[in-house]
Design a protein around this motif. Structure first.
Motif, mmCIF file in Angstrom:
data_model
loop_
_atom_site.group_PDB
_atom_site.id
_atom_site.type_symbol
_atom_site.label_atom_id
_atom_site.label_comp_id
_atom_site.label_asym_id
_atom_site.label_seq_id
_atom_site.Cartn_x
_atom_site.Cartn_y
_atom_site.Cartn_z
ATOM 1 N N PHE A 486 0.613 -1.269 -0.076
ATOM 2 C CA PHE A 486 -0.009 -0.014 0.176
ATOM 3 C C PHE A 486 0.938 1.251 -0.017
ATOM 4 O O PHE A 486 1.998 1.210 0.261
ATOM 5 N N TYR A 487 0.324 2.518 -0.332
ATOM 6 C CA TYR A 487 0.938 3.699 -0.392
ATOM 7 C C TYR A 487 0.672 4.392 0.959
ATOM 8 O O TYR A 487 -0.464 4.740 1.189
ATOM 9 N N ASP A 488 1.785 4.466 1.724
ATOM 10 C CA ASP A 488 1.594 5.247 2.995
ATOM 11 C C ASP A 488 1.961 6.617 2.781
ATOM 12 O O ASP A 488 3.144 6.982 2.354
ATOM 13 N N ILE A 489 0.896 7.494 3.014
ATOM 14 C CA ILE A 489 1.358 8.738 2.267
ATOM 15 C C ILE A 489 2.560 9.375 3.200
ATOM 16 O O ILE A 489 2.943 10.655 2.917
ATOM 17 N N ARG A 490 2.892 8.922 4.454
ATOM 18 C CA ARG A 490 4.106 9.424 5.424
ATOM 19 C C ARG A 490 5.075 8.745 4.943
ATOM 20 O O ARG A 490 6.117 9.597 4.958
ATOM 21 N N LEU A 491 5.262 7.430 4.847
ATOM 22 C CA LEU A 491 6.369 6.653 4.818
ATOM 23 C C LEU A 491 6.628 6.261 3.351
ATOM 24 O O LEU A 491 7.794 5.514 3.147
ATOM 25 N N GLY A 492 5.748 6.118 2.522
ATOM 26 C CA GLY A 492 5.923 5.712 1.159
ATOM 27 C C GLY A 492 5.454 4.284 1.122
ATOM 28 O O GLY A 492 4.740 4.016 1.815
ATOM 29 N N ARG A 493 5.819 3.772 -0.043
ATOM 30 C CA ARG A 493 5.208 2.360 -0.391
ATOM 31 C C ARG A 493 5.957 1.163 0.856
ATOM 32 O O ARG A 493 6.814 1.247 1.164
ATOM 33 N N ARG A 494 5.002 0.635 1.363
ATOM 34 C CA ARG A 494 5.310 -0.405 2.165
ATOM 35 C C ARG A 494 4.362 -1.649 2.039
ATOM 36 O O ARG A 494 3.165 -1.587 1.541
ATOM 37 N N ARG A 495 4.837 -2.729 2.652
ATOM 38 C CA ARG A 495 3.989 -4.037 2.850
ATOM 39 C C ARG A 495 4.329 -4.148 4.418
ATOM 40 O O ARG A 495 5.372 -4.401 4.671
ATOM 41 N N VAL A 496 3.230 -4.625 5.197
ATOM 42 C CA VAL A 496 3.319 -4.990 6.548
ATOM 43 C C VAL A 496 3.056 -6.442 6.814
ATOM 44 O O VAL A 496 1.899 -6.585 6.286
ATOM 45 N N GLU A 497 3.902 -7.130 7.504
ATOM 46 C CA GLU A 497 3.231 -8.298 7.758
ATOM 47 C C GLU A 497 3.026 -8.657 9.429
ATOM 48 O O GLU A 497 3.685 -9.582 10.045
ATOM 49 N N HIS A 498 1.927 -7.969 9.784
ATOM 50 C CA HIS A 498 1.539 -7.907 11.211
ATOM 51 C C HIS A 498 0.368 -7.729 11.533
ATOM 52 O O HIS A 498 -0.486 -7.451 10.835
ATOM 53 N N HIS A 499 -0.038 -8.438 12.830
ATOM 54 C CA HIS A 499 -1.403 -8.409 13.230
ATOM 55 C C HIS A 499 -2.322 -7.385 13.113
ATOM 56 O O HIS A 499 -3.467 -7.123 12.396
ATOM 57 N N ASP A 500 -1.691 -6.065 13.778
ATOM 58 C CA ASP A 500 -2.533 -4.869 13.913
ATOM 59 C C ASP A 500 -2.699 -4.408 12.515
ATOM 60 O O ASP A 500 -3.848 -3.657 12.156
ATOM 61 N N HIS A 501 -1.707 -4.391 11.615
ATOM 62 C CA HIS A 501 -2.009 -4.051 10.216
ATOM 63 C C HIS A 501 -3.213 -4.754 9.481
ATOM 64 O O HIS A 501 -4.070 -4.040 8.767
ATOM 65 N N ALA A 502 -3.178 -6.115 10.014
ATOM 66 C CA ALA A 502 -4.306 -6.842 9.116
ATOM 67 C C ALA A 502 -5.511 -6.451 9.583
ATOM 68 O O ALA A 502 -6.536 -6.256 8.981
ATOM 69 N N VAL A 503 -5.594 -6.183 10.914
ATOM 70 C CA VAL A 503 -6.796 -5.730 11.705
ATOM 71 C C VAL A 503 -7.242 -4.291 11.068
ATOM 72 O O VAL A 503 -8.562 -4.131 10.458
ATOM 73 N N VAL A 504 -6.429 -3.290 11.056
ATOM 74 C CA VAL A 504 -6.761 -2.221 10.621
ATOM 75 C C VAL A 504 -6.921 -1.835 9.090
ATOM 76 O O VAL A 504 -7.900 -1.211 8.688
ATOM 77 N N SER A 505 -6.130 -2.576 8.220
ATOM 78 C CA SER A 505 -6.100 -2.415 6.907
ATOM 79 C C SER A 505 -7.570 -3.303 6.363
ATOM 80 O O SER A 505 -8.102 -2.722 5.609
#
Ligand code: FAD
Length: 674
Positions: A486-505
């Motif tokens: 995804f495009y993180d408008i603050r930190l640039g393009r990212r992919r995150v492999e974590h629980h909280d990201h799965a919940v929030v995204s």
């Protein structure tokens, strides 16, 4: 009882506090480690080939031949020297040496016809012996496998997918909301869809045989249960002492797949054991693994990630697949739980020094009976090397060793063998470690199989389906969780492999599928535990190759003055310590210190079996906050053994400012308070 939503929101906190992570010692001082512009990249040339403690590593010359794969490089064969220190099993596995005394007794030369006859007889004899040996080995192996089956092991991972409904005719031809994948992101998405559109009809199609469940307890809390029955039922203890299941919702929560479309109230139905093989974005249709096609109005890809394997294990015999496993699902947990409690399984070898490998190693080492050994093999010098600054990953390694983990650093698996019912791993430098169970934990890759056939774009560098800030890949198609780039408008393009990201995204995707049109602005966090005494939460870009500044609470005044440093390529860096009141402040030029720290590493890793000493006082990084900097701006924060401060970290990150004095920022975290 907590509602599920509240629970999910609080899960990090819940799992955190389930352990004795709160230091009860009086904390008088705050020590400040300021490691400016220090690059902690793991430098391959730094690697040492020392022997780690407590391993069953054998002398280099004693490498049994592999039965299942050819060595990837030439390995020396055994030398049956009288004074060699090979174990008996290794000798059994070795060939008789070519230069044994017998081969030196040369008989007189016979006539040619006799040589010919002798050759024919010898050939036939060799063939007969080798086929007898091979069938003997095979039947021995089969005996071993069937014995293990008799012992009650079920190898759930190897079972066929159990499709429910069994036939695609029970699956609707058309659904309003289709979620591909049944993990955390999908769960979070259907919750937010239902809260915005209570009558929504949601179909989840998942390859797994189960309703959605959470993965983090699989490597942590489930191992802490003293009653194995509770673990078998997949219940774990939360921070408040109550137990809960890893499943997000009970089976009764879900609608029947075949009733979904007719239901007036809507609902969520899950087709388990089914795989989506193609998406036709223009026609809003997906194809299932039996060729069945169904239409959707809105679709979410939440396919998550799959564990990577090592190339050396990629073509292993089917029958060895229960001995060398990856670890991702509840089946993997149940299988591993079975095997590590098998009285015959003494050596458990975990490969990988990242989150999963380190968590599992600590959980197993602490909770398994003493006659079992847990080895952790990793190519870096210390565990968590890619995330933590080096001084901290060194400290964490010592902690893991105190938990009972037998660390084997700077090592990679080059080959393996299975002889006389014993598996051996051949590590770098021809070292051998015996293994009754191997768990490969070397990272994951996003499940993007669907991309090519469905003409979806993936990121060539970090992987994952490319989506915009609203998590949209194409019209009516969103991606969330581990699989999203995804495009993180603050930190640039990212992919995150974590629980909280799965919940929030997942939640955001669900909102956007129901028309919210919101960007992904939330900074997700993650957490990890290395046994009950070390836990941390992190946010943003937490990458050990970035410069870091760490601020730590110290247990006593005597701890303040000397701080360990990392073995950096930098020749000098400064280490500051100061008492919280600001009355003591010390700067230490640390190039010499770094060198002496290197010496310490060496001796510890050479004397492998006997790491029993407590971490030195000046090494006591019990609690603290670590800032990760990019262009002097804080882009990531680790809260080391301090909890309930994530909202502060989030604010610091959101400001995106340059801070002159991070010591002042650290005070916001009141690290001495717990
Ligand atoms: C053991 C373990 C411990 C962890 N601990 C932590 C932790 O402490 N902290 C933390 O932050 N994170 C942790 N994580 C990571 C976290 O669990 C993941 O980031 C999270 O599960 C990702 O959720 P997801 O929904 O994106 O993917 P997943 O949970 O992987 O779910 C994806 C689902 O999609 C299915 N699927 C894939 N392809 C298809 C297809 N074509 N058709 C149908 N179905 C498909 C898969 O079978 C799977 O069921 C841990 C992970 C593991 C494995």
């Amino acid at each position: 009882m907590l509602s599920c939503g509240r629970f999910v929101g609080r899960l990090p906190k819940l799992t955190r506090h389930s352990h004795a992570n709160h230091f009860s010692r009086p904390l008088k001082y705050i020590g400040i480690v300021s490691v400016n512009n220090l690059w902690y990249s793991s430098n391959a040339s730094d690697k040492k080939t020392y022997k780690p403690p407590g391993t069953t590593i054998k002398p280099e010359e004693c490498v049994p031949k592999s039965r299942y794969s050819q060595p990837q490089r030439t390995v020396p064969t055994c030398e049956s020297r009288p004074n060699a220190s090979c174990p008996p099993s290794c000798y059994e596995a070795c060939e008789e040496p070519a230069d044994s005394p017998k081969s030196n007794n040369k008989p007189p030369s016979p006539p040619y016809w006799k040589i010919l006859v002798a050759l024919l007889i010898a050939g036939a004899t060799i063939y007969a012996i080798s086929s007898t040996l091979s069938s003997a080995k095979k039947s021995e192996f089969q005996k071993d496998v069937s014995k293990r089956k008799k012992d009650g092991r079920r190898h759930r991972r190897l079972l066929d997918k159990n499709k429910s409904p069994p036939n695609s005719t029970f699956i609707p031809k058309e659904v309003q909301y289709l979620l591909i994948g049944g993990g955390t992101a999908a769960f979070s998405a259907f919750r937010s869809i239902k809260s915005r559109d209570p009558k929504a009809k949601v179909l989840v199609v998942t390859e797994e045989n189960d309703f959605p469940y959470m993965r983090p307890p699989l490597s942590k809390e489930l191992w802490y249960n003293t009653d194995r029955k509770i673990s078998a039922e997949l219940f774990f203890r939360q921070w408040n002492g109550t137990q809960r299941s890893i499943f997000y919702e009970p089976a009764e929560f879900y609608s029947q797949v075949n009733n979904l479309v007719e239901s007036d109230k809507g609902g969520v139905a899950v087709a388990t054991g089914w795989k989506v093989t193609k998406i036709d974005v223009q026609n809003k249709t997906v194809t299932l693994d039996d060729g069945y096609e169904l239409k959707y109005e809105k679709c979410l890809i939440a396919t998550g990630a799959s564990p990577k394997n090592l190339p050396v294990f990629e073509s292993i015999d089917d029958e060895l697949k229960d001995k060398i496993i990856t670890f991702r699902t509840k089946e993997d947990f149940l299988d591993l739980e079975d095997s590590v409690h098998n009285p015959k399984y003494k050596n458990i070898v975990i490969i990988g020094g990242g989150f999963l490998g380190s968590e599992l190693a600590c959980s197993l080492a602490r909770n398994l009976p003493e006659d079992k050994k847990v080895y952790q093999v990793y190519k870096e010098k210390f565990i968590m090397d890619q995330v933590l600054p080096q001084y901290l990953s060194e400290w964490a390694t010592k902690k893991a060793m105190l938990e009972g983990v037998q660390c084997i650093p700077s090592s990679e698996v080059e080959d393996y063998s299975y002889i006389n019912g014993k598996m051996s791993l051949v590590l770098s430098g021809n070292h051998i470690v015996y293994a009754d169970q191997v768990i490969v934990a070397v990272g994951v890759e996003p499940n993007t199989e669907l991309a090519t056939v469905s003409h979806l774009e993936t990121d060539p560098d970090i992987g994952g389906f490319l989506v915009n800030a609203e998590l949209e890949a194409r019209s009516n198609l969103w991606v969330a969780g581990d699989a999203a780039c995804f495009y993180d408008i603050r930190l640039g393009r990212r992919r995150v492999e974590h629980h909280d990201h799965a919940v929030v995204s997942g939640r955001l995707a669900g909102e956007n599928m129901t028309g919210a049109g919101k960007p992904y602005l939330h900074q997700s966090m993650f957490w990890s535990d290395l046994g009950p005494e070390v836990g941390y939460e992190a946010i943003g870009i937490v990458d050990s190759s970035l410069p870091t500044v760490g601020v730590f609470a110290k247990a006593s005044e005597s701890n303040v003055s000397t701080m360990p440093t990392s073995n950096s390529n930098e020749t000098t860096h400064s280490v500051q310590s100061s008492i919280k009141s600001g009355t003591v402040s010390e700067t230490v030029e640390s190039s010499d210190q770094a060198a002496s720290s290197t010496e310490t590493d060496k001796s510890e890793c050479d004397d492998k079996n006997t790491i029993t000493e407590e971490p030195k006082k000046h090494d006591d990084f019990g609690k603290g906050v670590i800032f990760y900097l990019r262009d002097d701006i804080v882009v990531g924060i680790v809260l080391w053994n301090i909890f309930n401060r994530m909202s502060i970290a989030r604010q610091v990150l959101a400001r995106g400012a340059k801070y002159d004095d991070l010591n002042e920022v650290a005070k916001l975290f009141t690290i001495h308070d717990d």
